[in-house]
Scaffold this motif. Structure first.
Motif, PDB file in Angstrom:
ATOM      1  N   GLY A  54     -13.564  -8.597  12.153  1.00  0.00           N
ATOM      2  CA  GLY A  54     -13.760  -9.235  10.860  1.00  0.00           C
ATOM      3  C   GLY A  54     -12.503  -9.304  10.020  1.00  0.00           C
ATOM      4  O   GLY A  54     -12.560  -9.618   8.829  1.00  0.00           O
ATOM      5  N   GLY A  55     -11.356  -9.004  10.645  1.00  0.00           N
ATOM      6  CA  GLY A  55     -10.084  -9.087   9.925  1.00  0.00           C
ATOM      7  C   GLY A  55      -9.833  -7.927   8.990  1.00  0.00           C
ATOM      8  O   GLY A  55      -9.008  -8.026   8.076  1.00  0.00           O
ATOM      9  N   VAL A  56     -10.493  -6.771   9.234  1.00  0.00           N
ATOM     10  CA  VAL A  56     -10.427  -5.668   8.283  1.00  0.00           C
ATOM     11  C   VAL A  56      -9.007  -5.122   8.135  1.00  0.00           C
ATOM     12  O   VAL A  56      -8.554  -4.826   7.021  1.00  0.00           O
ATOM     13  N   VAL A  57      -8.267  -4.996   9.241  1.00  0.00           N
ATOM     14  CA  VAL A  57      -6.893  -4.475   9.148  1.00  0.00           C
ATOM     15  C   VAL A  57      -5.996  -5.458   8.416  1.00  0.00           C
ATOM     16  O   VAL A  57      -5.114  -5.071   7.642  1.00  0.00           O
ATOM     17  N   ARG A  58      -6.227  -6.727   8.621  1.00  0.00           N
ATOM     18  CA  ARG A  58      -5.407  -7.767   7.990  1.00  0.00           C
ATOM     19  C   ARG A  58      -5.742  -7.947   6.510  1.00  0.00           C
ATOM     20  O   ARG A  58      -4.827  -8.103   5.681  1.00  0.00           O
ATOM     21  N   ASP A  59      -7.031  -7.909   6.170  1.00  0.00           N
ATOM     22  CA  ASP A  59      -7.474  -8.368   4.847  1.00  0.00           C
ATOM     23  C   ASP A  59      -7.791  -7.257   3.850  1.00  0.00           C
ATOM     24  O   ASP A  59      -7.763  -7.492   2.642  1.00  0.00           O
ATOM     25  N   ASP A  60      -8.116  -6.070   4.347  1.00  0.00           N
ATOM     26  CA  ASP A  60      -8.465  -4.977   3.449  1.00  0.00           C
ATOM     27  C   ASP A  60      -7.211  -4.151   3.173  1.00  0.00           C
ATOM     28  O   ASP A  60      -6.702  -3.452   4.055  1.00  0.00           O
ATOM     29  N   GLU A  61      -6.713  -4.198   1.936  1.00  0.00           N
ATOM     30  CA  GLU A  61      -5.458  -3.531   1.600  1.00  0.00           C
ATOM     31  C   GLU A  61      -5.526  -2.023   1.830  1.00  0.00           C
ATOM     32  O   GLU A  61      -4.547  -1.409   2.276  1.00  0.00           O
ATOM     33  N   ASN A  62      -6.670  -1.426   1.540  1.00  0.00           N
ATOM     34  CA  ASN A  62      -6.803   0.015   1.718  1.00  0.00           C
ATOM     35  C   ASN A  62      -6.764   0.401   3.194  1.00  0.00           C
ATOM     36  O   ASN A  62      -6.100   1.377   3.579  1.00  0.00           O
ATOM     37  N   VAL A  63      -7.478  -0.366   4.007  1.00  0.00           N
ATOM     38  CA  VAL A  63      -7.465  -0.100   5.447  1.00  0.00           C
ATOM     39  C   VAL A  63      -6.067  -0.334   6.012  1.00  0.00           C
ATOM     40  O   VAL A  63      -5.557   0.457   6.815  1.00  0.00           O
ATOM     41  N   ASN A  64      -5.440  -1.422   5.579  1.00  0.00           N
ATOM     42  CA  ASN A  64      -4.091  -1.740   6.050  1.00  0.00           C
ATOM     43  C   ASN A  64      -3.134  -0.598   5.739  1.00  0.00           C
ATOM     44  O   ASN A  64      -2.356  -0.161   6.595  1.00  0.00           O
ATOM     45  N   ALA A  65      -3.194  -0.096   4.499  1.00  0.00           N
ATOM     46  CA  ALA A  65      -2.290   0.979   4.092  1.00  0.00           C
ATOM     47  C   ALA A  65      -2.581   2.270   4.853  1.00  0.00           C
ATOM     48  O   ALA A  65      -1.657   2.984   5.263  1.00  0.00           O
ATOM     49  N   TYR A  66      -3.870   2.564   5.056  1.00  0.00           N
ATOM     50  CA  TYR A  66      -4.234   3.785   5.783  1.00  0.00           C
ATOM     51  C   TYR A  66      -3.713   3.732   7.221  1.00  0.00           C
ATOM     52  O   TYR A  66      -3.102   4.684   7.709  1.00  0.00           O
ATOM     53  N   VAL A  67      -3.969   2.596   7.888  1.00  0.00           N
ATOM     54  CA  VAL A  67      -3.546   2.466   9.290  1.00  0.00           C
ATOM     55  C   VAL A  67      -2.023   2.506   9.391  1.00  0.00           C
ATOM     56  O   VAL A  67      -1.460   3.137  10.290  1.00  0.00           O
ATOM     57  N   ALA A  68      -1.352   1.829   8.465  1.00  0.00           N
ATOM     58  CA  ALA A  68       0.113   1.831   8.478  1.00  0.00           C
ATOM     59  C   ALA A  68       0.658   3.253   8.413  1.00  0.00           C
ATOM     60  O   ALA A  68       1.699   3.565   9.019  1.00  0.00           O
ATOM     61  N   GLY A  69      -0.039   4.130   7.701  1.00  0.00           N
ATOM     62  CA  GLY A  69       0.388   5.516   7.585  1.00  0.00           C
ATOM     63  C   GLY A  69       0.269   6.301   8.872  1.00  0.00           C
ATOM     64  O   GLY A  69       0.845   7.394   8.983  1.00  0.00           O
ATOM     65  N   THR A  70      -0.480   5.771   9.852  1.00  0.00           N
ATOM     66  CA  THR A  70      -0.619   6.446  11.144  1.00  0.00           C
ATOM     67  C   THR A  70       0.372   5.926  12.181  1.00  0.00           C
ATOM     68  O   THR A  70       0.382   6.407  13.307  1.00  0.00           O
ATOM     69  N   ILE A  71       1.181   4.952  11.792  1.00  0.00           N
ATOM     70  CA  ILE A  71       2.099   4.302  12.726  1.00  0.00           C
ATOM     71  C   ILE A  71       3.530   4.711  12.412  1.00  0.00           C
ATOM     72  O   ILE A  71       3.974   4.645  11.265  1.00  0.00           O
ATOM     73  N   ALA A  72       4.259   5.120  13.425  1.00  0.00           N
ATOM     74  CA  ALA A  72       5.609   5.653  13.226  1.00  0.00           C
ATOM     75  C   ALA A  72       6.523   4.664  12.510  1.00  0.00           C
ATOM     76  O   ALA A  72       7.376   5.063  11.719  1.00  0.00           O
TER      77      ALA A  72
END
Length: 252
Positions: A196-214
């Motif tokens: 549903g585009g959650v990583v792309r469109d949800d700013e909170n999810v995007n920021a959270y996931v980005a924090g798990t990536i080196a």
């Protein structure tokens, strides 16, 4: 890669689209499939043709194995009429969909849909297309970092991708006599319409996931498209039967 042809399932959107464009930029002719996104398929055709490339988009539901013989016949005909070829060089098993369904709630219909799209379909489509793949060609199966990174609700999806990683090894062994190299990629979180585009469109999810990536950000489709072009190149000719993690260092 000039004068080579790639067949990419699910090429109209997301990762498949990026893979198609990157390969086209290297002079590879594209046969792409799409399920229902005909407008996106037309847009991709125009983009590749504007690059001076050749492309043919064909409707296909990878869950419907009964259509595979007709699809293979269509591919054979398009190879001759569009590309002047008898065989194609690269098969990218990319098409699929994500379903968030915890074990306590997943239905048999959802289970079957994931199995059909991500395991049964790629296996039997590859089988039907093997006579059309050139000796020395390459097969790339698209898996997922969710095989390695556990996120509740994606267990069945991840299980089908884990199965494809295992089958990739066996494909490499069984097709070795034809010098067909078989690998898989496991993309991490990518900003596409997956889920549903959650990583792309949800700013909170995007920021959270980005924090798990080196590397500090979520991936973009071109991160994967460029990697696939490299993996399919002659320079990676000794890589075989393996899965490449393309996640920017997610949860390492």
């Amino acid at each position: 890669m000039t004068n080579q042809v790639a067949l990419i399932t699910g090429a109209s959107r997301g990762l498949g689209r990026s893979i198609a464009v990157h390969l086209a930029k290297h002079g590879v002719g594209i046969i792409g499939t799409y399920l229902s996104a005909s407008k996106e398929a037309d847009a991709l055709t125009r983009e590749i043709e504007a690059l001076g490339g050749k492309v043919e988009m064909i409707a296909l539901d990878v869950r419907d194995t009964a259509t595979f013989p007709t699809f293979a016949a269509t591919v054979a005909e398009k190879l001759k009429t569009k590309f002047g070829a008898e065989r194609f060089d690269f098969l990218v098993n990319n098409a699929g969909h994500g379903i968030h369904a915890p074990l306590s709630d997943v239905t048999e219909e959802q289970f079957d849909s994931l199995i059909d799209a991500h395991l049964r379909g790629p296996v039997f489509l590859t089988q039907k297309l093997l006579p059309l793949i050139a000796d020395g060609g390459r097969i790339l199966n698209v898996s997922s970092a969710l095989v390695r990174v556990t996120i509740a609700g994606y267990g069945i999806y991840a299980a089908t991708k884990a199965a494809m990683q295992t089958i990739t090894k066996f494909m490499a062994v069984e097709l070795g006599a034809r010098q067909i190299r078989v690998n898989a990629i496991a993309p991490g979180a990518i900003a596409t319409d997956f889920g549903g585009g959650v990583v792309r469109d949800d700013e909170n999810v995007n920021a959270y996931v980005a924090g798990t990536i080196a590397l500090g950000r979520v991936g973009q489709p071109d991160d994967v498209g460029g990697a696939v072009a490299a993996i399919l190149s002659d320079g990676m000719g000794w890589a075989n039967g393996t899965t490449f993690d393309i996640s920017g260092g997610q949860a390492i």
